[in-house]
Write an enzyme that holds these catalytic residues in place. Structure first.
Site, mmCIF file in Angstrom:
data_model
loop_
_atom_site.group_PDB
_atom_site.id
_atom_site.type_symbol
_atom_site.label_atom_id
_atom_site.label_comp_id
_atom_site.label_asym_id
_atom_site.label_seq_id
_atom_site.Cartn_x
_atom_site.Cartn_y
_atom_site.Cartn_z
ATOM 1 N N ILE A 183 1.506 -1.493 -0.107
ATOM 2 C CA ILE A 183 0.320 0.137 0.102
ATOM 3 C C ILE A 183 1.459 1.845 -0.091
ATOM 4 O O ILE A 183 2.297 1.495 0.975
ATOM 5 C CB ILE A 183 -0.610 -0.451 0.958
ATOM 6 N N SER A 184 0.468 2.081 -0.634
ATOM 7 C CA SER A 184 0.878 2.944 -1.060
ATOM 8 C C SER A 184 2.971 3.180 -1.030
ATOM 9 O O SER A 184 3.439 2.287 -2.029
ATOM 10 C CB SER A 184 1.180 4.156 0.145
#
Length: 457
Positions: A183-184
């Site tokens: 994530i990210s």
């Protein structure tokens, strides 16, 4: 890089707080030094995903306790002092698959454990989860330094590769079923891992990330404002070359990629989504024209490239009106479907295991015919195939046989006819095309079959 800020933010943080924390994070990143001294070796359980620690034994056990998040140390080369957290379910299968789940900025391995459902899915399907954890102040992964963007160059990717090697040795993990998701900042690292180690990872899933190499810097900074702002634009070939440069000379199969992005992402802007698609379709040698488009959920647009099934070479999910913090429960199950892990025991793998293409052209003044023979040199029958290749500049297909061809020039995908979609091991299929040319009448030089690179003769 995500601006999420606690172990539960993945599930519950408000998007309004994201912008404030992001501004503070950018200031922190400007002064951050990459790297840290090596870690001491120890193995210890972590309760409920928290960072609290218990006294460690003098020597690490050979395996981690089952069904408990455990910190493993002394796992191998670790130039940037990452921590390794591991989850092994009670029901772990023989020769299990491995999922590397990479956290967001300001996060941690335990936060990724408690804020996503990969551990509970591991209980159901028997795979192992590795949660790398950053120790530098920003808690962001290095996806920008020259060391991180080449195979074996150093920094975080080397440490994560050591974690995978440790699990493979300790649990006799299936080396053909190693996967990465994040994530990210973890999504950026997913792109980096697949670029640096295409021979290690079978597929990846990146939530709110950027293409491999987009965040590259040479001044020691972790932050690249041009990339985060969505202003770094390249051709598919240029993006693909960045990936190929990470491991010069590599000609083997490339991992499949699933990318997710919200249209209102104000941290890593939405244009990065399209650039990721351009990069990975080029790396995998498939058309940028979707083979399938649907909406699996309201507000979602899913496109698949190279094939129409659940394990297409590239799958992209765009979430209308959603910002940077898009991950939600239920998405991990879709990741497992893409990985082929949503069933007990070994999951189906991309076909074929190996392939060979023989290609010749017969040219005249402005035209040519191309004859292509596809041979399945693997041990598994192929049911349905797509052959991807790039025509030399100036060539345009005007007619074809044995397959349908789209588009007519550039990066072309040939899809099987109804009568020749099955190729048994050691069997061959012949196809061909007629094309115009502008002086270059040579054949294509590289082919992939269902995402797998073929030898060419």
């Amino acid at each position: 890089m995500s601006a999420t800020g606690s172990s539960n933010t993945v599930r519950r943080s408000s998007r309004s707080g994201l912008a404030v924390l992001f501004g503070a994070l950018v200031s922190l990143l400007a002064a951050l030094l990459l790297g840290a001294p090596g870690a001491a070796a120890r193995t210890e359980p972590t309760t409920s995903g928290a960072a609290a620690r218990t006294a460690a034994p003098a020597a690490a056990p050979t395996v981690a306790p089952a069904a408990a998040l455990t910190e493993v140390t002394g796992f191998g080369t670790n130039p940037s002092n990452l921590q390794m957290y591991l989850y092994v379910p009670d029901s772990v299968t023989a020769n299990p698959a491995v999922v590397v789940a990479v956290h967001y900025c300001t996060g941690s391995g335990p936060a990724m454990y408690s804020g996503t459902e990969y551990a509970s899915l591991a209980d159901r399907y028997g795979f192992i989860v590795v949660y790398p954890s950053v120790t530098r102040a920003s808690k962001c992964f290095d996806v920008s330094s020259p060391q991180a963007l080449r195979r074996g160059g150093g920094s975080d990717p080397v440490g994560i590769k050591s974690m995978v090697d440790w699990v493979t040795r300790t649990y006799s993990a299936d080396t053909s079923r190693i996967f990465a998701t994040g994530i990210s900042s973890g999504a950026m690292m997913t792109n980096v891992l697949l670029g640096d180690y295409p021979d290690v990872f079978a597929a990846g899933a990146a939530f709110s990330g950027v293409p491999f190499g987009c965040f590259a810097t040479t001044d020691g900074s972790e932050w690249n404002s041009a990339c985060s702002g969505g202003t770094v634009i390249h051709t598919p070939q240029e993006w693909g070359d960045l990936v190929r440069t990470a491991y010069p000379g590599y000609t083997g199969p490339r991992p499949r990629m699933q990318v997710w992005h919200g249209t209102e992402d104000d941290v890593l802007r939405y244009p990065n989504f399209g650039e990721e698609i351009k990069q990975w379709t080029n790396v995998l040698g498939v058309s940028q024209t979707p083979a399938a488009t649907d909406s699996p959920q309201s507000g979602w647009t899913r496109t698949r490239y190279g094939s129409t099934g659940d394990r297409a070479p590239v799958e992209a999910i765009s979430l209308q009106g959603v910002g940077h913090n898009l991950y939600a429960y239920g998405m991990a199950a879709r990741v497992l479907t893409f990985f082929g892990l949503d069933s007990s025991g070994p999951g189906p793998q991309p076909q074929p295991g190996a392939c060979k293409v023989t290609v010749t052209t017969n040219a005249w003044s402005t035209g040519l015919t191309g004859s292509v023979t596809i041979t399945n040199t693997g041990t598994t029958r192929i049911d349905g195939w797509k052959l991807a290749f790039t025509l030399p500049s100036g060539q345009t297909i005007t007619n074809g046989w044995g397959a349908t061809y789209a588009p007519a020039s550039g990066a072309v995908t040939a899809t099987n006819a109804t009568y020749n979609g099955t190729i048994a091991p050691n069997a061959s299929v012949g196809i061909g095309y007629q094309a115009n040319h502008g002086g270059n009448s040579g054949p294509p030089t590289a082919f992939t079959l269902n995402g797998t690179a073929c030898s060419v003769s």
